[in-house]
Design a protein around this motif. Structure first.
Motif, PDB file in Angstrom:
ATOM      1  N   ILE A 120       0.815  -1.223   0.000  1.00 24.36           N
ATOM      2  CA  ILE A 120       0.000   0.000   0.000  1.00 24.36           C
ATOM      3  C   ILE A 120       0.848   1.272   0.000  1.00 24.36           C
ATOM      4  CG2 ILE A 120      -1.981  -1.136   1.067  1.00 24.36           C
ATOM      5  CD1 ILE A 120      -1.146   0.505   3.654  1.00 24.36           C
TER       6      ILE A 120
ATOM      7  N   ARG B 202     -21.388   1.034   2.918  1.00 26.85           N
ATOM      8  CA  ARG B 202     -21.967   0.297   4.036  1.00 26.85           C
ATOM      9  C   ARG B 202     -23.314   0.894   4.443  1.00 26.85           C
ATOM     10  NH1 ARG B 202     -18.483  -2.333   7.754  1.00 26.85           N
ATOM     11  NH2 ARG B 202     -16.918  -0.716   7.485  1.00 26.85           N
ATOM     12  N   ARG B 228     -15.413  -0.878  -0.509  1.00 25.13           N
ATOM     13  CA  ARG B 228     -14.970  -2.194  -0.052  1.00 25.13           C
ATOM     14  C   ARG B 228     -15.905  -2.745   1.011  1.00 25.13           C
ATOM     15  NH1 ARG B 228      -9.731  -3.907   3.683  1.00 25.13           N
ATOM     16  NH2 ARG B 228     -10.587  -5.977   4.113  1.00 25.13           N
ATOM     17  N   VAL B 242     -14.694   0.099  -5.978  1.00 25.86           N
ATOM     18  CA  VAL B 242     -13.946   1.254  -6.464  1.00 25.86           C
ATOM     19  C   VAL B 242     -12.905   1.614  -5.412  1.00 25.86           C
ATOM     20  CG1 VAL B 242     -14.120   3.735  -6.960  1.00 25.86           C
ATOM     21  CG2 VAL B 242     -15.877   2.165  -7.810  1.00 25.86           C
ATOM     22  N   GLN B 244      -8.408   2.116  -4.185  1.00 26.16           N
ATOM     23  CA  GLN B 244      -6.970   1.847  -4.306  1.00 26.16           C
ATOM     24  C   GLN B 244      -6.722   0.445  -4.829  1.00 26.16           C
ATOM     25  OE1 GLN B 244      -4.940   1.560  -0.501  1.00 26.16           O
ATOM     26  NE2 GLN B 244      -2.910   1.848  -1.390  1.00 26.16           N
ATOM     27  N   ALA B 262     -13.083   6.971   2.966  1.00 28.85           N
ATOM     28  CA  ALA B 262     -11.733   6.550   3.370  1.00 28.85           C
ATOM     29  C   ALA B 262     -10.769   6.803   2.219  1.00 28.85           C
ATOM     30  CB  ALA B 262     -11.739   5.053   3.720  1.00 28.85           C
ATOM     31  N   GLN B 264      -8.625   5.036   0.886  1.00 28.94           N
ATOM     32  CA  GLN B 264      -8.552   3.949  -0.097  1.00 28.94           C
ATOM     33  C   GLN B 264      -9.711   4.012  -1.091  1.00 28.94           C
ATOM     34  OE1 GLN B 264      -8.480   3.366   3.257  1.00 28.94           O
ATOM     35  NE2 GLN B 264      -6.348   2.765   3.595  1.00 28.94           N
ATOM     36  N   ASP B 281     -23.855  11.799   7.985  1.00 28.25           N
ATOM     37  CA  ASP B 281     -22.865  12.344   8.920  1.00 28.25           C
ATOM     38  C   ASP B 281     -22.173  13.536   8.280  1.00 28.25           C
ATOM     39  OD1 ASP B 281     -20.732  12.899  10.560  1.00 28.25           O
ATOM     40  OD2 ASP B 281     -19.695  10.982  10.207  1.00 28.25           O
ATOM     41  N   ALA B 284     -18.407  13.387   7.612  1.00 27.92           N
ATOM     42  CA  ALA B 284     -17.817  12.328   6.780  1.00 27.92           C
ATOM     43  C   ALA B 284     -16.774  12.913   5.828  1.00 27.92           C
ATOM     44  CB  ALA B 284     -18.914  11.609   5.991  1.00 27.92           C
ATOM     45  N   ALA B 296     -27.947  14.033   4.606  1.00 31.51           N
ATOM     46  CA  ALA B 296     -29.326  13.531   4.676  1.00 31.51           C
ATOM     47  C   ALA B 296     -29.315  12.020   4.705  1.00 31.51           C
ATOM     48  CB  ALA B 296     -30.111  14.022   3.458  1.00 31.51           C
ATOM     49  N   PHE B 299     -31.865   7.022   2.129  1.00 29.66           N
ATOM     50  CA  PHE B 299     -33.101   6.333   1.739  1.00 29.66           C
ATOM     51  C   PHE B 299     -34.237   7.328   1.469  1.00 29.66           C
ATOM     52  CE2 PHE B 299     -30.731   3.116   4.180  1.00 29.66           C
ATOM     53  CZ  PHE B 299     -30.572   2.189   3.163  1.00 29.66           C
TER      54      PHE B 299
HETATM   55  C1  LIG Z   1      -5.496  -2.603   2.177  1.00 30.52           C
HETATM   56  C2  LIG Z   1      -6.804  -1.916   2.097  1.00 30.52           C
HETATM   57  C3  LIG Z   1      -7.358  -1.690   0.857  1.00 30.52           C
HETATM   58  C4  LIG Z   1      -8.596  -1.081   0.744  1.00 30.52           C
HETATM   59  N1  LIG Z   1      -9.105  -0.861  -0.503  1.00 30.52           N
HETATM   60  C5  LIG Z   1     -10.300  -0.245  -0.614  1.00 30.52           C
HETATM   61  C6  LIG Z   1     -10.864   0.028  -1.903  1.00 30.52           C
HETATM   62  O1  LIG Z   1     -10.290  -0.289  -2.952  1.00 30.52           O
HETATM   63  N2  LIG Z   1     -12.070   0.641  -1.953  1.00 30.52           N
HETATM   64  C7  LIG Z   1     -12.757   1.018  -0.822  1.00 30.52           C
HETATM   65  O2  LIG Z   1     -13.866   1.573  -0.940  1.00 30.52           O
HETATM   66  N3  LIG Z   1     -12.238   0.777   0.383  1.00 30.52           N
HETATM   67  C8  LIG Z   1     -11.043   0.147   0.522  1.00 30.52           C
HETATM   68  N4  LIG Z   1     -10.553  -0.110   1.775  1.00 30.52           N
HETATM   69  C9  LIG Z   1     -11.436   0.096   2.937  1.00 30.52           C
HETATM   70  C10 LIG Z   1     -11.510   1.518   3.442  1.00 30.52           C
HETATM   71  O3  LIG Z   1     -10.447   1.763   4.330  1.00 30.52           O
HETATM   72  C11 LIG Z   1     -12.848   1.725   4.177  1.00 30.52           C
HETATM   73  O4  LIG Z   1     -12.951   0.797   5.227  1.00 30.52           O
HETATM   74  C12 LIG Z   1     -14.086   1.578   3.288  1.00 30.52           C
HETATM   75  O5  LIG Z   1     -13.923   2.350   2.112  1.00 30.52           O
HETATM   76  C13 LIG Z   1     -15.318   2.009   4.045  1.00 30.52           C
HETATM   77  O6  LIG Z   1     -16.475   1.784   3.273  1.00 30.52           O
HETATM   78  P1  LIG Z   1     -17.786   2.656   3.534  1.00 30.52           P
HETATM   79  O7  LIG Z   1     -17.481   4.086   3.341  1.00 30.52           O
HETATM   80  O8  LIG Z   1     -18.868   2.062   2.703  1.00 30.52           O
HETATM   81  O9  LIG Z   1     -18.134   2.296   5.047  1.00 30.52           O
HETATM   82  P2  LIG Z   1     -18.079   3.202   6.344  1.00 30.52           P
HETATM   83  O10 LIG Z   1     -16.763   3.818   6.518  1.00 30.52           O
HETATM   84  O11 LIG Z   1     -18.641   2.368   7.433  1.00 30.52           O
HETATM   85  O12 LIG Z   1     -19.094   4.379   6.021  1.00 30.52           O
HETATM   86  C14 LIG Z   1     -20.474   4.242   5.900  1.00 30.52           C
HETATM   87  C15 LIG Z   1     -21.041   5.633   5.760  1.00 30.52           C
HETATM   88  O13 LIG Z   1     -22.436   5.570   5.504  1.00 30.52           O
HETATM   89  C16 LIG Z   1     -23.077   6.614   6.172  1.00 30.52           C
HETATM   90  N5  LIG Z   1     -24.486   6.222   6.343  1.00 30.52           N
HETATM   91  C17 LIG Z   1     -24.960   5.166   7.050  1.00 30.52           C
HETATM   92  N6  LIG Z   1     -26.303   5.090   6.921  1.00 30.52           N
HETATM   93  C18 LIG Z   1     -26.667   6.114   6.126  1.00 30.52           C
HETATM   94  C19 LIG Z   1     -27.927   6.578   5.625  1.00 30.52           C
HETATM   95  N7  LIG Z   1     -29.072   5.953   5.909  1.00 30.52           N
HETATM   96  N8  LIG Z   1     -27.936   7.674   4.847  1.00 30.52           N
HETATM   97  C20 LIG Z   1     -26.783   8.341   4.551  1.00 30.52           C
HETATM   98  N9  LIG Z   1     -25.578   7.932   4.972  1.00 30.52           N
HETATM   99  C21 LIG Z   1     -25.516   6.841   5.755  1.00 30.52           C
HETATM  100  C22 LIG Z   1     -22.311   6.774   7.471  1.00 30.52           C
HETATM  101  O14 LIG Z   1     -22.469   8.075   7.983  1.00 30.52           O
HETATM  102  C23 LIG Z   1     -20.877   6.495   7.016  1.00 30.52           C
HETATM  103  O15 LIG Z   1     -20.207   7.693   6.656  1.00 30.52           O
HETATM  104  C24 LIG Z   1      -9.298  -0.697   1.902  1.00 30.52           C
HETATM  105  C25 LIG Z   1      -8.734  -0.895   3.152  1.00 30.52           C
HETATM  106  C26 LIG Z   1      -7.503  -1.505   3.265  1.00 30.52           C
HETATM  107  C27 LIG Z   1      -6.905  -1.701   4.609  1.00 30.52           C
END
Ligand SMILES: Cc1cc2nc3c(=O)[nH]c(=O)nc-3n(C[C@H](O)[C@H](O)[C@H](O)COP(=O)(O)OP(=O)(O)OC[C@H]3O[C@@H](n4cnc5c(N)ncnc54)[C@H](O)[C@@H]3O)c2cc1C
Ligand SMILES: Nc1ncnc2c1ncn2[C@@H]1O[C@H](COP(=O)(O)O)[C@@H](O)[C@H]1O
Lengths: 249, 309
Positions: A120, B202, B228, B242, B244, B262, B264, B281, B284, B296, B299
């Motif tokens: 990374i 997520r 991820r 989508v 890194q 994040a 990545q 949030d 974020a 907002a 959904f």
């Molecule tokens: C080696 C390595 C490689 C990685 N490669 C990638 C990569 O290629 N791509 C990638 O995406 N990640 C990658 N990651 C993971 C990255 O670090 C994050 O963990 C990941 O991107 C988080 O995904 P997320 O934003 O969906 O989840 P979270 O960080 O959990 O965020 C979820 C978000 O949704 C919001 N939310 C929840 N409910 C609602 C709602 N009802 N309405 C509006 N908003 C809401 C929350 O406020 C929160 O901000 C990698 C990590 C590592 C260690």
């Protein structure tokens, strides 16, 4: 079967890396370091193979500064049996790393070599592929499932369109992807035990490998900054902006 | 100077990123040849022959090259490479699988995912998940590069190059064999080539909920991507990730729903022209790169947005 796992010490994935003012490199002073996340997955897979009785011994190898011993001890706490550190303070390119690993492969004769798919820090995504060429071994990159049956390795790999299944002849080089497994945490007693496991320290010169690179980094810059955006108050405002300001819909 | 571009293709068609790779080759300058190695790959070769700037298409049609297994293909490319100053491939999973093996056979370095050509021996590439851009110079006799498609505008399909079979003694190295594949079928545009990408994280909560992105994507003719976390949680398959370590996209419009931002993830989309983020949030990190942020519940936003567009 002996399994060799290559682990690299890199910046912790949570760190926001900054570029040095003189643009010579990124600034890693006092930055938290860790095992490359993909290498953790590789170690975990090796440990699972050992738990299944497929792997008999797990050897971790790392090429890097003295402090890489920290990451090697972590791998040993997770279940690796012994380690080989090829100590160098220079940041070697993937070809040099692959050449050194190839020497270790020649010495150790593993049935399987596990690597991360990508570091990374450099984001190279090369070393496993190069090693497979040098060692004349089969190659499985981006593994999301690994199963060993006799002299064959059944592999599922993540590719652009979805998933691909390959059968590899052993010995094989496999690079691991995120979905292969979820690495465990090391337990305290295992961390203590790991300190006593054998760790051999070598140098690139011991292997007679020329590690000079033909690629030089001229400069390292921060990426282009995005203009600060705005918050919109409603869906109506968002649609209006997208239609009339950004003109993208 | 002459340049060999190794096409990525599925025998019957060419992977779009090949056209961006030819564009990178044009920036280097010189005669451009494209290698199409596969089995029954005439259609892909014909598509390659149409790429603007290509002087010649070399076809290696043999069972050993089907599925582009690196153990079989790398010796062919390494052998051909001796007549070229540069060998390029798109930074697709096929290109990234093959090219380091080619480089090792040639005893040269490989430079991954270039995003710009500064001169024939100097290139820019992102490192540390795009937190920094390195300018690197190579003095290797043959420069082996993979090309990030988003760094180069694809060449047009208006050319008409000659197609030639390569004399080869193709061999199955007998090291690996293809067993099967599960390829996601979709009527949507390809993620890395789409004008609009809608991504879910997520925050979508489940596979059923993830499908709530469909109506909006239909309306905008968009591809759908994911973080991820959404892939790991099993909402969607891996080819939608989508970031890194997933796909790199740079559409005109990227809309992120329930993605925190994040580093990545940002690494895979922050070169999009316009970024919209919907997240409940307000802190974020995705909002730091968003042109338009909406704090907002996604959904509530989704049906309204679909209706108003
Ligand atoms: C080696 C390595 C490689 C990685 N490669 C990638 C990569 O290629 N791509 C990638 O995406 N990640 C990658 N990651 C993971 C990255 O670090 C994050 O963990 C990941 O991107 C988080 O995904 P997320 O934003 O969906 O989840 P979270 O960080 O959990 O965020 C979820 C978000 O949704 C919001 N939310 C929840 N409910 C609602 C709602 N009802 N309405 C509006 N908003 C809401 C929350 O406020 C929160 O901000 C990698 C990590 C590592 C260690
Ligand atoms: N210096 C190193 N020491 C040990 N293993 C390494 C080193 N560099 C790369 N690797 C291995 O190769 C994988 C891919 O790295 P890279 O090709 O640099 O992206 C890593 O996940 C490691 O398993």
């Amino acid at each position: 079967m002996k399994v060799l796992v290559a682990v690299k010490r890199v910046v912790d994935y949570n760190v926001k890396v900054r570029v040095k003012a003189d643009q010579s490199d990124v600034d890693l002073t006092n930055v938290k370091m860790a095992m490359n996340p993909f290498c953790e997955i590789a170690v975990e897979e090796a440990v699972r193979l050992k738990e299944k009785g497929v792997a008999t011994e797990i050897v971790v190898v790392s090429i890097g500064p003295k402090k890489s011993e920290e990451q090697m001890r972590t791998a040993m706490a997770l279940g690796a049996d012994r380690g080989i550190l090829i100590e160098t303070d220079e940041a070697l390119d993937s070809l040099a790393v692959a050449k050194l690993l190839n020497k270790v492969v020649a010495d150790e004769q593993p049935g399987l070599v596990l690597l991360g798919k990508q570091s990374i820090d450099t984001d190279n995504n090369q070393t496993g592929q190069m090693l497979s060429a040098l060692a004349g071994m089969s190659l499985g990159t981006y593994a999301s499932e690994v199963a060993i049956e006799g002299e064959q390795l059944n592999l599922v790999r993540e590719i652009d369109g979805g998933l691909q299944k390959l059968q590899l002849k052993l010995p094989a080089v496999v690079t691991v992807d995120l979905r292969l497994n979820e690495p465990r945490y090391a337990r305290l007693p295992d961390i203590m035990k790991a300190k006593k496991k054998p760790l051999e320290v070598k140098t690139p010169a011991d292997y007679g490998v020329d590690t000079a690179s033909k690629v030089t980094t001229l400069k390292v810059e921060p990426p282009a900054e995005r203009q600060a955006g705005i918050k919109v108050a409603s869906v109506e405002e968002l649609v209006d902006k997208l239609k009339n300001e950004a003109k993208v819909i | 100077m002459s340049i060999l571009v190794v096409a990525d293709h599925h025998n019957a068609d060419l992977v779009a990123a090949t056209a961006n790779t030819v564009a990178a080759a044009q920036k280097i300058g010189g005669d451009i040849h494209v290698l199409v190695a596969g089995e029954a790959c005439q259609a892909a070769a014909e598509a390659a022959a149409k790429l603007e700037g290509v002087a010649k298409v070399l076809v290696a049609d043999h069972a050993a090259y089907n599925h582009q297994l690196a153990e079989n293909l790398a010796p062919l490319v390494a052998d051909l490479a001796k007549a070229y100053s540069h060998v390029l491939a798109p930074a697709t999973t096929n290109g990234k699988n093959l090219m380091p093996r080619v480089a090792a056979l040639l005893d040269v370095a490989q430079i991954s995912e270039i995003i710009s050509v500064e001169s024939a021996d100097t290139f820019k590439r992102p490192i540390y998940a795009g937190s920094a851009i390195a300018t690197v110079q190579s003095s290797d006799a043959v420069k082996v590069l993979t090309v990030r498609a988003t760094g180069f505008d694809a060449v047009a399909a208006t050319g008409n190059a000659a197609i030639e079979a390569v004399a080869q003694d193709a061999q199955d190295a007998g090291l690996s064999s293809f067993v099967g594949e599960e390829i996601a079928k979709s009527d949507r545009p390809e993620l890395t080539a789409a004008r609009v990408v809608i991504s879910g994280g997520r925050g979508l909560g489940s596979a059923e909920n993830f499908a709530k992105l469909d109506p909006l994507a239909d309306k905008l003719g968009a591809a759908i991507g994911a973080s991820r976390a959404a892939v790991d949680a099993g909402f969607v398959p891996n080819d939608m990730q989508v970031g890194q370590t997933g796909k790199i996209v740079a559409p005109e419009l990227y809309i992120a729903f329930g993605i925190s931002g994040a580093i990545q993830h940002l690494a895979g989309m922050k070169d999009s022209k316009v970024i919209v983020a919907v997240n409940k949030d307000e802190e974020a990190p995705i909002f730091q790169v968003a042109d338009y942020g909406l704090v907002a519940d996604l959904f509530e936003v989704l049906p309204q947005l679909e209706q108003q567009i």
